[in-house]
Write an enzyme that holds these catalytic residues in place. Structure first.
Site, PDB file in Angstrom:
ATOM      1  N   LYS A 114      -1.305  -7.015   4.488  1.00 13.05           N
ATOM      2  CA  LYS A 114      -2.010  -5.520   4.451  1.00 13.05           C
ATOM      3  C   LYS A 114      -3.312  -5.679   5.302  1.00 13.05           C
ATOM      4  O   LYS A 114      -3.994  -4.807   5.764  1.00 13.05           O
ATOM      5  CB  LYS A 114      -1.962  -5.133   3.257  1.00 13.05           C
ATOM      6  CG  LYS A 114      -0.652  -4.436   2.842  1.00 13.05           C
ATOM      7  CD  LYS A 114      -0.685  -3.774   1.460  1.00 13.05           C
ATOM      8  CE  LYS A 114       0.784  -3.135   1.129  1.00 13.05           C
ATOM      9  NZ  LYS A 114       0.709  -2.703  -0.372  1.00 13.05           N
ATOM     10  N   LYS A 196      13.841  -4.739   7.534  1.00 16.65           N
ATOM     11  CA  LYS A 196      13.995  -3.738   6.698  1.00 16.65           C
ATOM     12  C   LYS A 196      13.852  -2.262   6.928  1.00 16.65           C
ATOM     13  O   LYS A 196      12.862  -2.044   7.614  1.00 16.65           O
ATOM     14  CB  LYS A 196      13.215  -4.150   5.314  1.00 16.65           C
ATOM     15  CG  LYS A 196      14.062  -3.870   4.026  1.00 16.65           C
ATOM     16  CD  LYS A 196      13.254  -4.519   2.615  1.00 16.65           C
ATOM     17  CE  LYS A 196      12.482  -3.339   2.046  1.00 16.65           C
ATOM     18  NZ  LYS A 196      11.757  -3.839   0.688  1.00 16.65           N
ATOM     19  N   LYS A 199       9.683   3.401   5.283  1.00 15.64           N
ATOM     20  CA  LYS A 199       9.127   4.552   5.716  1.00 15.64           C
ATOM     21  C   LYS A 199       7.843   4.340   6.564  1.00 15.64           C
ATOM     22  O   LYS A 199       7.121   5.464   6.844  1.00 15.64           O
ATOM     23  CB  LYS A 199       9.086   5.401   4.565  1.00 15.64           C
ATOM     24  CG  LYS A 199       8.002   5.033   3.568  1.00 15.64           C
ATOM     25  CD  LYS A 199       8.419   5.792   2.200  1.00 15.64           C
ATOM     26  CE  LYS A 199       7.693   5.101   0.923  1.00 15.64           C
ATOM     27  NZ  LYS A 199       7.890   5.496  -0.306  1.00 15.64           N
TER      28      LYS A 199
END
Ligand code: TRP
Length: 333
Positions: A114, A196, A199
């Site tokens: 992140k 995976k 969204k």
């Protein structure tokens, strides 16, 4: 106190959940509710590590609560609440920060990822995110935490923090175990079937959301990446796209891979993709119906949040008071 084991899980309110969230997690949660005491949290405080439009965060938080319920999580059988409504989460998080090492947090894969992705906003919250998650879990003396692979390291850390704390002060926290459901599909991206379904994918053809209208669902499945063999056969390694579609089809129809292979023997991928799309549309129909109903009965939804927070707060404060006492804070007169 009931004898049943307690489960705690949470998701961030960041818009509509994906089909992967539903088939891989929520659908299973709904099956756990008769067997376990379950607490499902909308982790709105976690969502603050990334800058959000306030109106958007507010809407997404209630929307996630509605999506939980629409997916079959019964508010009468489970505790459903918003994290920010129970102040013990933020309070315990601070305490646990003082029992967590910089080195441990610096090793978290998700933090590294992140902070690489959001170079302009590497805030302290992003760094201590796993401590807040540990507080979520430990406040409720949780036995089991259903987690996907990406959260396993965070759960490990929660266990380490609990053991460290217990080692100093005696048994304060239950040390939680990961719960890996026996069933529960791992749903992959429709565009890049080796990663995976997410969204946060830039390509919106890569994922289906629970709230996608039927034509969007069909269109996305039609565009799903497959291979050039033209045979519907489960082979994750060599045919990840088709295998993913088979997993989805199997999850929503209950058919086995053998049955699916037979059903589409001699047929083209076009037929198969359309069948998967239609089956998903059918599966989402009741979820969307229930969701729309809930979103138009705000009072009902906020009442669930209110009741959930009340019960959660009672449980959380029991643990928090014990922690405060053990570490030597003077009880409030
Ligand atoms: N960190 C989790 C995620 O991003 C969400 C979460 C927060 C969570 N607190 C939790 C999950 C406690 C399980 C238990 O998916």
């Amino acid at each position: 106190m009931s004898e049943r084991k307690r489960i705690f899980s949470g998701m961030q309110p960041t818009g509509a959940l994906t089909l992967g969230n539903y088939l891989g997690a929520l659908k299973n949660w709904a099956q756990l509710q008769d067997e376990y005491d379950s607490i499902f949290c909308v982790v709105d405080l976690h969502a603050l590590t990334i800058r959000r439009e306030p109106a958007r965060l507010r809407a997404d938080s209630l929307s996630l609560l509605a999506q939980y319920i629409a997916c079959g999580i019964d508010p009468e059988k489970n505790i459903l609440f918003l994290q920010s409504h129970v102040s013990a989460h933020a309070e315990l998080s601070w305490i646990l920060n003082c029992y967590t090492y910089m080195g441990e947090l610096g090793r978290m894969t998700q933090f590294k990822e992140k902070s690489a992705r959001h170079q302009d906003n590497i805030n302290a919250g992003l760094f201590t995110y796993p401590v807040l998650m540990a507080a979520d879990i430990l406040l409720y003396q949780t036995d089991l935490v259903p987690v996907g692979g990406d959260q396993k390291q965070h759960l490990e850390l929660a266990r380490d923090i609990a053991e460290r704390f217990n080692g100093i002060y005696g048994d304060v926290f239950k040390v939680p175990e990961p719960y890996i459901p026996k069933v529960g599909a791992r749903i992959m991206s429709l565009q890049e079937p080796t990663s995976k379904m997410s969204k946060s994918d830039e390509n919106e053809n890569a994922y289906i959301t629970l709230l996608d209208p039927p034509d969007a669902v069909i269109r996305k499945f039609k565009r799903a990446v497959t291979d050039s063999e033209a045979s519907v056969r489960f082979d994750q390694e060599n045919k990840p796209g088709i295998s993913n579609l088979m997993t989805i089809y199997s999850s929503v129809t209950g058919k086995t891979y053998d049955e699916i292979e037979r059903e589409f023997e001699g047929k083209g991928y076009g037929d198969f993709k359309l069948a998967v799309g239609e089956a998903v549309v059918e599966a989402l129909k009741p979820v969307q119906g229930r969701y729309n109903e809930l979103m138009s009965s705000r009072d009902y939804l906020t009442e669930i949040a209110r009741k959930g927070a009340e019960t959660a707060e009672y449980l959380a404060n029991k643990t928090l008071r014990k922690v405060y006492k053990k570490i030597g804070l003077v009880p409030r007169p």
